[in-house]
Scaffold this motif. Structure first.
Motif, PDB file in Angstrom:
ATOM      1  N   ALA A 157     -32.078 -12.920  22.127  1.00 37.87           N
ATOM      2  CA  ALA A 157     -31.488 -11.996  21.156  1.00 37.87           C
ATOM      3  C   ALA A 157     -32.521 -11.652  20.090  1.00 37.87           C
ATOM      4  N   ALA A 210     -24.022  -9.717  15.715  1.00 42.50           N
ATOM      5  CA  ALA A 210     -24.749  -8.462  15.910  1.00 42.50           C
ATOM      6  C   ALA A 210     -24.747  -7.601  14.642  1.00 42.50           C
ATOM      7  N   GLU A 218     -29.075 -10.173  24.301  1.00 40.66           N
ATOM      8  CA  GLU A 218     -29.478  -9.269  25.390  1.00 40.66           C
ATOM      9  C   GLU A 218     -29.353  -9.922  26.751  1.00 40.66           C
ATOM     10  N   THR A 238     -16.239 -12.702  20.506  1.00 41.88           N
ATOM     11  CA  THR A 238     -16.720 -11.398  20.042  1.00 41.88           C
ATOM     12  C   THR A 238     -15.596 -10.360  19.978  1.00 41.88           C
ATOM     13  N   ARG A 245     -28.510  -8.952  18.355  1.00 44.05           N
ATOM     14  CA  ARG A 245     -27.629  -8.617  19.481  1.00 44.05           C
ATOM     15  C   ARG A 245     -28.110  -9.392  20.712  1.00 44.05           C
TER      16      ARG A 245
END
Ligand SMILES: Cc1cc2nc3c(=O)[nH]c(=O)nc-3n(C[C@H](O)[C@H](O)[C@H](O)COP(=O)(O)OP(=O)(O)OC[C@H]3O[C@@H](n4cnc5c(N)ncnc54)[C@H](O)[C@@H]3O)c2cc1C
Length: 492
Positions: A250, A203, A237, A264, A235
């Motif tokens: 994304a 991200a 989604e 993450t 990012r």
């Protein structure tokens, strides 16, 4: 209602940090209860450092064999995951069985209880039907779990965390990796070198974002050379799984792969600890500690749960401080209870306190070491390795320090040039010009983590730049590039 049982110390969570504290205190003669709900040893030996580095060792062997062409003839490489999985299963983890670790702890005199520990008021911990009351205090070493982001659909899919990635027996054809931090990059490179089509989605605008931008560039280039697709600034989604493959939406695109690995970040195990019963806020991401690891007067914390750095070496470093502090407390309690010094309440601990003093982990009053993270080393075990210590250039500038930066590419050093293929890397130094010392450094290269050690000493001991410039650096080593970077130090 069970009667609380009096003991000296309760340790909740026997990962690297908790096991070290509990074992050393038990060995010192204190009555110690160690509580672990999963495997004694925690994340590092079973799903972290050790098996991942075994994977990296194997993947790097493949990469080196592929470098034979052009250097030393020709080599044919046929990757096979089976020996790696076998080594992890049999040598590293005993098929994820902690019998040896439990025996190691009880052999040191500790009392082991399997289960989830939970505070029931100051000094009291419940595990199942048993309640323990700790004379000197409770040590929390409950570590972290993967922080899984709240992406639509993700929770309903069979995504992987580091656990499944480490336990894998048969590799998938393709893998999507959410997260371009150290763990994401290490595992991505391993799997790619074994022939998996790997795509990393990050991200932030660069991978390895906590380190120097130059480190991000070197790491990204190395992974791309291994065939890894890297997308930054995207990012995720939405995640779907149709029974066979994952699709991640994304940044306006769709990415598909057989497996999805989520790496993450990590979140501390705090929510089930009953911290409210001891007046500690459990809604925080980590458990804040002072420089002697105190959360409160009779609660210490060690390791990842403190948020001071998710590294085994931090957990061990903090454990040494806790051990010294607990022994110091025991010594004072004993002196208060029996000024003649003949009581045997914690007799064994006293001997250990003095032997700890002798080994540098002082246990004598007023000399308990204080935590100092200025020279915290960090190594990302990609190939090339990225070693770093102290502040990055940007962190130093944000603190208003009068910064000087020195940079050199490893390829322009004699050893880098000799090494040839695989010599990507650099040395970057960050100095405080007013103090005349290094406050941060990055060493990327084939032995980046090893070269780092000299730089850690320099930052830790605040060795004057004039001294570093007049040292003798062995020829032709990789670490000799530090001398070139020192020569290039300047303000900008
Ligand atoms: C893939 C991967 C690679 C890594 N590589 C490296 C590396 O190369 N170098 C490095 O320095 N670090 C590395 N790390 C980080 C390292 O594993 C951690 O920093 C280290 O394990 C932290 O130890 P700890 O004692 O704080 O916690 P943990 O190892 O997480 O142990 C905590 C223990 O507490 C237990 N527990 C939690 N709550 C309770 C409760 N209420 N009651 C009883 N037990 C409880 C858990 O079951 C767990 O066993 C890596 C991590 C991962 C995931």
């Amino acid at each position: 209602m069970a009667e609380p049982e009096q003991v000296d110390v309760v340790v909740v969570g026997l990962g690297v940090g908790g096991e070290e504290v509990a074992g050393r205190l038990a060995e010192a003669g204190l009555s110690v209860v160690g509580i672990e709900r999963d495997l004694v040893g925690g994340e590092c030996p079973y799903w972290g450092c050790i098996p991942s580095k075994m994977m990296i060792r194997a993947a790097n062997a493949l990469a080196e064999a592929r470098r034979v062409d052009g250097l030393a003839g020709t080599a044919q490489v046929q990757p096979d995951w089976a020996p790696v999985a076998k080594r992890i299963r049999e040598e590293a983890t005993d098929t994820w069985d902690d019998r040896v670790a439990v025996e190691r702890f009880t052999g040191r005199g500790g009392r082991f209880v399997r289960g989830s520990g939970r505070f029931e008021g100051p000094g009291r911990v419940r595990v199942g039907d048993q309640v323990f009351e700790a004379r000197y205090g409770v040590v929390v070493g409950t570590g972290t779990r993967p922080a899984v982001p709240p992406i639509e659909g993700l929770a309903d899919t069979p995504y992987w965390t580091n656990h499944q990635a480490i336990e894998v027996e048969e590799l998938p054809d393709s893998l999507l990796v959410l997260g371009g931090g150290a763990i994401g990059l290490e595992l991505s490179q391993v799997f790619a070198r074994f022939g998996v089509r790997v795509t990393v989605l990050e991200a932030l605008d660069r991978v390895l974002a906590v380190e120097e931008p130059e480190a991000s560039e070197v790491a990204a280039a190395a992974l791309r050379a291994d065939g890894v697709e890297i997308h930054t600034g995207v990012r995720a989604e939405r995640v779907d799984h149709d029974g066979r493959a994952f699709t991640v939406r994304a940044g306006g695109s769709e990415f598909t792969a057989e497996r999805l690995l989520v790496v993450t970040g990590r979140r501390a195990h705090l929510d089930e600890l009953g911290l409210d019963t001891v007046g500690v806020d459990a809604s925080r991401r980590f458990l804040p500690v002072d420089d002697r690891m105190h959360v409160a007067d009779d609660i210490w914390a060690v390791g990842d749960v403190t948020g001071e750095g998710a590294f085994t070496h931090i957990a061990m470093y903090q454990a040494a401080i806790v051990i010294a502090d607990v022994l110091d407390r025991a010594r004072h309690a004993r002196a208060g209870a029996d000024p003649s010094g003949t009581a045997s309440v914690v007799g064994g601990a006293m001997g250990a306190a003095s032997s700890l003093s002798a080994s540098g982990t002082s246990g004598s009053a007023g000399t308990v070491p204080r935590a100092d993270y200025r020279a915290l080393p960090r190594v990302t075990f990609t190939d090339p390795e990225i070693g770093a210590v102290g502040l990055t250039e940007q962190q130093a500038r944000d603190r208003g320090i009068n910064v000087q930066v020195g940079f050199t590419k490893l390829g322009s050093s004699t050893r880098g040039w000799i090494h040839g293929v695989g010599d990507e890397g650099f040395i970057k130094l960050v100095a405080d010009a007013d103090q005349g010392v290094l406050i941060g450094a990055t060493s990327a290269g084939p032995a980046g983590g090893e070269v780092l050690s000299g730089l850690v000493v320099a930052v830790h001991a605040a060795v004057p730049l004039s001294q570093l410039r007049h040292m003798i650096y062995a020829y032709p080593t990789f670490h000799r590039a530090i001398e070139d970077a020192l020569r290039n130090l300047r303000s900008s």
